[in-house]
Design an enzyme around this catalytic site. Structure first.
Site, PDB file in Angstrom:
ATOM      1  N   HIS A  58       0.816  -1.210   0.000  1.00 24.32           N
ATOM      2  CA  HIS A  58       0.000   0.000   0.000  1.00 24.32           C
ATOM      3  C   HIS A  58       0.852   1.264   0.000  1.00 24.32           C
ATOM      4  O   HIS A  58       0.316   2.372  -0.072  1.00 24.32           O
ATOM      5  CB  HIS A  58      -0.988  -0.006   1.178  1.00 24.32           C
ATOM      6  CG  HIS A  58      -0.379   0.187   2.523  1.00 24.32           C
ATOM      7  ND1 HIS A  58      -0.102  -0.859   3.381  1.00 24.32           N
ATOM      8  CD2 HIS A  58      -0.006   1.302   3.193  1.00 24.32           C
ATOM      9  CE1 HIS A  58       0.406  -0.388   4.504  1.00 24.32           C
ATOM     10  NE2 HIS A  58       0.478   0.925   4.409  1.00 24.32           N
ATOM     11  N   ASP A  89       0.800  -7.613   1.497  1.00 29.47           N
ATOM     12  CA  ASP A  89       1.142  -6.208   1.689  1.00 29.47           C
ATOM     13  C   ASP A  89       2.656  -5.988   1.681  1.00 29.47           C
ATOM     14  O   ASP A  89       3.240  -5.529   2.661  1.00 29.47           O
ATOM     15  CB  ASP A  89       0.537  -5.726   3.014  1.00 29.47           C
ATOM     16  CG  ASP A  89       0.440  -4.202   3.064  1.00 29.47           C
ATOM     17  OD1 ASP A  89       0.720  -3.556   2.037  1.00 29.47           O
ATOM     18  OD2 ASP A  89       0.077  -3.681   4.125  1.00 29.47           O
ATOM     19  N   SER A 172       4.662   4.566   9.783  1.00 31.73           N
ATOM     20  CA  SER A 172       5.545   3.444  10.086  1.00 31.73           C
ATOM     21  C   SER A 172       5.322   2.275   9.141  1.00 31.73           C
ATOM     22  O   SER A 172       5.998   1.250   9.260  1.00 31.73           O
ATOM     23  CB  SER A 172       5.342   2.979  11.535  1.00 31.73           C
ATOM     24  OG  SER A 172       4.014   2.512  11.717  1.00 31.73           O
TER      25      SER A 172
END
Length: 1009
Positions: A58, A89, A172
């Site tokens: 993402h 991811d 983060s």
């Protein structure tokens, strides 16, 4: 190792921290699950020689992005997306290691097998915008379900996640999760702030992908950078989602004891098996549709017992395009199916159609899974102007256009390329919130505000996107289709004519269904209905000029003039707020809808004039659509009886008898936070009863003559938009109707004579407010003057006081805030009405359409109360254009224009003025680097930019991807300097300009890649 000493962690972090980078990522377009925008994230180097950075999917995103990596020593380098996984991811970006000049970096080794419950970990990354943050935690779980982030966005699935008590935050994403030996054991992906839990992606499949990515690099000759090929990483899937369930649960789903025993005896990597994989969902139309069902328990694939996601993915990735044997338990029955393994990259779009500012592409596996629908449909990631105007929203699927199926974006673009601009065509679509019904709407084909439909293709080798096709208007194909349609319509018309003849219906007015028996109505309310219209206004995103506060407006208009070639509609400026817009006129008297063109926007008063071509109306329509009669003298006064008439959204006239309670209410609207038009120096009419705050229309007398426009006004109250309605005296607009008709007729007679200007408007450039004479004495005005003004205007008993002057105007150099204006040319004034009359009298004899005549008129004499004494001052009128802003420039994703009137009314302009930013776009360089609206651009690379031409001259030589130094000044006089990197591929330099003769706007690209 379960824990480590502080010294060990210090040594480890000393090695790891230089390998972690802050990623600044800008998404130029909405695509799939991601929206256009700019964000910060984290990545870490996994191959220092080839320059590979691991981060989240993402962050890499499936759509077009530009990104930079900020290293520990604050060096910045461009990074390019290389690979993003279709499901999980994670993704890789690359940079040029040779371009990093002032620091040495290492790499963080990946070791997924080192993840063990109870070990101490550190998450090193950019947390909540901090450059580098280190968060401690303890690994608590290795088998957490993949987190669900959004019902309509990206979600990971078919994998376990690691979990720890470590509260990571925004920024983060992509941080390495390291153990005390400096090995990455997981990839930070998400968190729950309420429970201070963080979720980490295991690295098993990441290691495989990394090795393949490394093999795609071909070193260049000595001293030159190498060449990257697009990674070809086999990724297979059954288009089914599995969840891991314990044995007690799967037994309730039908697994028998012997099957359980067989599975328990299967130990994966010497670890006891505690459950099985269960089908949670499958995508309709996918390989497993009709075979697997929710609740099925997976036992074997290709004869191998499978209880873990990694084993399942290993088999599927090695069998892409082939069939695999899948054994499942359904109820208490063991079943086996042959299922084809789908190539995940084929159901993950790598191209999109850019249409009128929107993004359309094949429906991805991610979204197909979210919405439980087949992949590959024509999916709206961003509707843009054309589709949103038709009410088609994001997450819709386009089925047909003009009756033609649109199975893919190329077909959609081809169909649109044959439709002339401005045409209305039906579109059939479906929205997932109402998936079982098809919807229909009309789209207005736009080629004025945006470029042609363009297909973009992703190039992973280059780390960028390229245009592969631009669908320009196909005039020849369109002509043939229109001819065929005309023949078909003619045949239908002849059939209908014959049927009507046989039935003896005739062809008189009674046949149109509007006037019934064709008698002329006598009721004033019915008479005025022949002149009423509904005005719908849409403003494209790229033309939101002059601080306009909305993209869509609807209001009432009244037809004030019509002949064979010209129709003119009066409407308030809370409906037609600015010039660059699309207008649809719907008539009350006949079911017809026409395009409108803005012809006049009064700079001070709340009205506009819109033209249309009556030749587009049929004969029956022209018979019943009639212009109104305007009566301006004498003005309405308190106690007069009027009828308020307006149209509902369903084009039904509504009327109410009312009495004027105040005909001289001095309007005062506070300046909004974002400078925009507001009516000034305007006296309005108040009634004893109306239809509410947003129902506009007209006020008529017993003869059905228009005495006032019942207009809608907008203002800000405590930051919120509020609307109200009030009457605008007909004397305010009647003369401008005549001048506009004269202007249009002159253009009709002398085509090509507009000379870049429209109708001149003489103005004082002063905003007045009113002060009661009883209070004027407290400011020092003499009793003699108070008595003279009281005798002159016994109703108002007020004096005009300067509230503000337009910056840079003659008024600013002559008058000050608080000055009282007592007379003009030795004639007393006490109202806005008086000021209007004085200006008209002063300009009498001038050619009403001549800017030069108006500009050369002699000075006015103002008698003022100024600095505590009566003073006569010489005052020069100024002339402004009746169409206002006529040029908009788009540069680096910012909309730039000259300072418009509402900006100047705030009382401040920079010394060299500069060009003004009125809008910016998400995902643009302006967004990424903070070049926002409400700023002037004073300099580019140290060179002044006082106007648009100077700005274009200074930016003409700037290349794609070059950095620019921009000096800005906020409306509040706060300066700042930024540097900005141009992206001429997705954010070219282009402008919209107004043709004053036709009233139409045109688009011209100035510089692009």
């Amino acid at each position: 190792m379960a824990s480590g000493s502080d010294h060990s962690w210090q040594e480890t972090l000393k090695k790891v921290v230089p390998c972690v980078v802050v990623l600044k990522v800008t998404s130029a377009r909405s695509f799939d699950t991601e929206s256009a925008g700019s964000s910060f994230a984290t990545g870490f180097i996994v191959d220092k020689d080839k320059g590979l950075i691991l981060t989240n999917r993402h962050v890499v995103k499936p759509g077009p992005i530009t990104a930079e990596a900020v290293f520990l020593n604050r060096e910045e380098l461009p990074v390019y997306p290389l690979y993003r996984d279709p499901i999980h991811d994670f993704g890789f970006m690359r940079f040029d290691p040779g371009a990093l000049r002032f620091m040495e970096v290492g790499k963080v080794p990946l070791d997924p097998k080192a993840a063990q419950v109870g070990i101490e970990i550190r998450v090193v990354g950019n947390d909540s915008g901090e450059k580098i943050s280190i968060l401690a935690g303890t690994l608590a779980r290795l088998d957490r379900d993949a987190p669900t982030y959004s019902s309509r966005g990206f979600n990971d699935f078919n994998t376990f996640y690691l979990q720890a008590a470590s509260g990571t935050k925004g920024g983060s994403s992509g941080s390495p999760v390291i153990d005390v030996q400096g090995r990455a054991i997981g990839l930070n992906a998400g968190s729950k702030t309420k429970t201070a839990s963080a979720f980490f992606l295991p690295l098993d499949r990441v290691v495989r992908a990394l090795e393949i990515c490394k093999s795609c690099f071909e070193p260049g000759p000595s001293g030159s950078p190498g060449v990257w090929k697009a990674p070809d990483i086999p990724r297979g899937d059954l288009q089914a989602t599995f969840l891991f369930k314990g044995f007690d649960e799967v037994k309730r789903l039908g697994v028998k004891s012997d099957t359980e025993a067989m599975v328990r005896n299967h130990k994966r990597q010497k670890v006891e098996t505690v459950g099985m994989l269960v089908v949670d969902s499958r995508v309709p139309g996918g390989p497993s549709d009709g075979k697997l069902e929710p609740g099925d328990v997976l036992v074997e694939v290709n004869g191998k017992t499978v209880t873990h996601f990694i084993d399942l993915e290993d088999i599927l990735d090695n069998n892409v395009g082939n069939k695999v044997s899948v054994s499942i338990v359904r109820g208490s029955e063991m079943l086996a199916y042959e299922i084809r393994v789908e190539n995940l990259h084929e159901v993950t779009p790598n191209r999109f159609l850019e249409l009128s500012g929107g993004s359309i592409h094949a429906l991805s596996y991610q979204q197909a899974r979210n919405f439980s629908t087949p992949t590959g449909q024509v999916y709206v990631a961003d509707p843009g102007y054309m589709l949103s105007r038709a009410g088609i929203t994001k997450h819709s699927v386009i089925l047909t256009v003009k009756g033609k199926p649109t199975p893919d974006v190329e077909t959609l673009a081809e169909v649109l390329s044959t439709i002339p601009k401005g045409s209305q065509v039906p579109v059939q679509y479906r929205v997932f919130s109402d998936r079982f019904r098809k919807r229909q709407s009309l789209i207005y084909v736009d080629r004025k505000w945006y470029g042609p439909p363009t297909v973009w293709l992703r190039d992973d080798a280059a780390g960028s996107w390229h245009q592969v096709n631009r669908y320009l208007f196909d005039e020849e194909k369109s002509r043939k289709e229109l001819e065929a349609e005309a023949v078909h319509k003619t045949k239908k018309a002849k059939v209908a004519e014959n049927q009507a003849s046989n039935e003896g219906t005739g062809a008189g007015n009674a046949g149109n269904g509007v006037r019934g028996n064709g008698k002329v109505p006598e009721d004033p309310k019915e008479i005025i209905a022949a002149s009423l219209l509904l005005v719908d206004v849409e403003v494209p995103e790229v033309a939101l000029a002059d601080g306009v506060h909305s993209k869509s407006f609807t209001g009432n208009g009244v037809l004030v003039y019509q002949d064979e070639t010209t129709g003119l509609v009066l409407v308030d400026r809370n409906t037609v707020a600015i010039g660059p817009c699309d207008i649809r006129l719907s008539f009350c008297a006949y079911p017809a809808e026409l395009r409108g063109t803005v012809r006049f926007l009064h700079p001070l008063h709340n009205f506009a004039l819109v033209s249309y071509d009556p030749r587009e109306l049929n004969v029956d329509a022209r018979k019943v659509i009639k212009p109104c009669t305007i009566v301006s003298e004498p003005p309405l006064s308190r106690g007069d009886k009027v009828v308020l008439v307006g149209l509902s959204g369903a084009l039904r006239p509504t009327a109410r008898d009312a009495s004027v309670t105040n005909a001289t209410a001095a309007l005062s609207i506070v300046t909004s936070e974002i400078p925009r038009f507001h009516a000034v120096n305007e006296e309005v009419i108040e009634l004893d009863q109306d239809f509410g705050t947003s129902f506009s229309g007209v006020l008529i007398d017993e003869d059905s003559s228009v005495r006032a426009l019942w207009g809608s006004f907008s203002r800000q109250v405590a930051g919120e938009e509020r609307e109200f309605c009030a009457g605008i005296h007909s004397y305010t607009f009647s003369s401008w109707v005549d001048k506009t008709v004269l202007y249009l007729k002159r253009l009709e007679k002398n085509s090509g004579q507009a000379q870049g200007k429209s109708i001149p408007v003489p103005v004082m450039n002063v905003e007045f407010n009113t002060l009661l004479l009883s209070k004027a004495a407290n400011y020092g005005l003499s009793g003699e003057w108070i008595q003279r003004l009281a005798d002159y205007d016994g109703e108002r008993k007020q004096v005009l006081r300067v509230k503000s002057c337009v910056t840079g105007s003659n008024a600013k150099a002559t008058l000050n805030e608080g000055d009282m204006v007592l007379a003009v040319n030795d004639k007393l004034v006490s109202s806005f009405y008086d000021i209007r009359r004085m200006i008209d009298a002063h300009c009498e004899g001038c050619n009403p359409l001549s800017f030069s005549d108006m500009e050369e008129v002699k000075d006015m004499k103002l008698t003022t109360f100024k600095d505590g004494k009566i003073q006569d001052v010489s005052f020069k009128l100024e002339v402004v254009d009746g169409l206002g802003t006529d040029r908009l420039l788009h540069w680096a994703g910012a909309q730039i224009q000259d300072s418009y009137r509402a900006v100047k009314e705030r009382g401040f302009l920079p010394g060299n003025h500069g060009v003004y930013i009125s809008r910016w776009h998400h995902g643009s360089p302006s967004h990424r680097y903070g070049m926002y609206a409400l700023h002037w651009i004073l300099e580019v690379n140290g060179r002044p930019t006082p106007n648009l031409n100077a700005f274009l001259e200074e930016t003409a030589g700037l290349a794609h991807k070059s950095f620019v130094r921009v000096k800005l000044l906020h409306l509040d006089n706060k300066p700042k300097v930024i540097t900005l990197r141009l992206d001429l591929r997705f954010w070219p330099t282009w402008e919209l300009t107004l043709d004053h003769e036709t009233g139409q706007w045109s688009r011209e690209v100035i510089k692009s890649v």
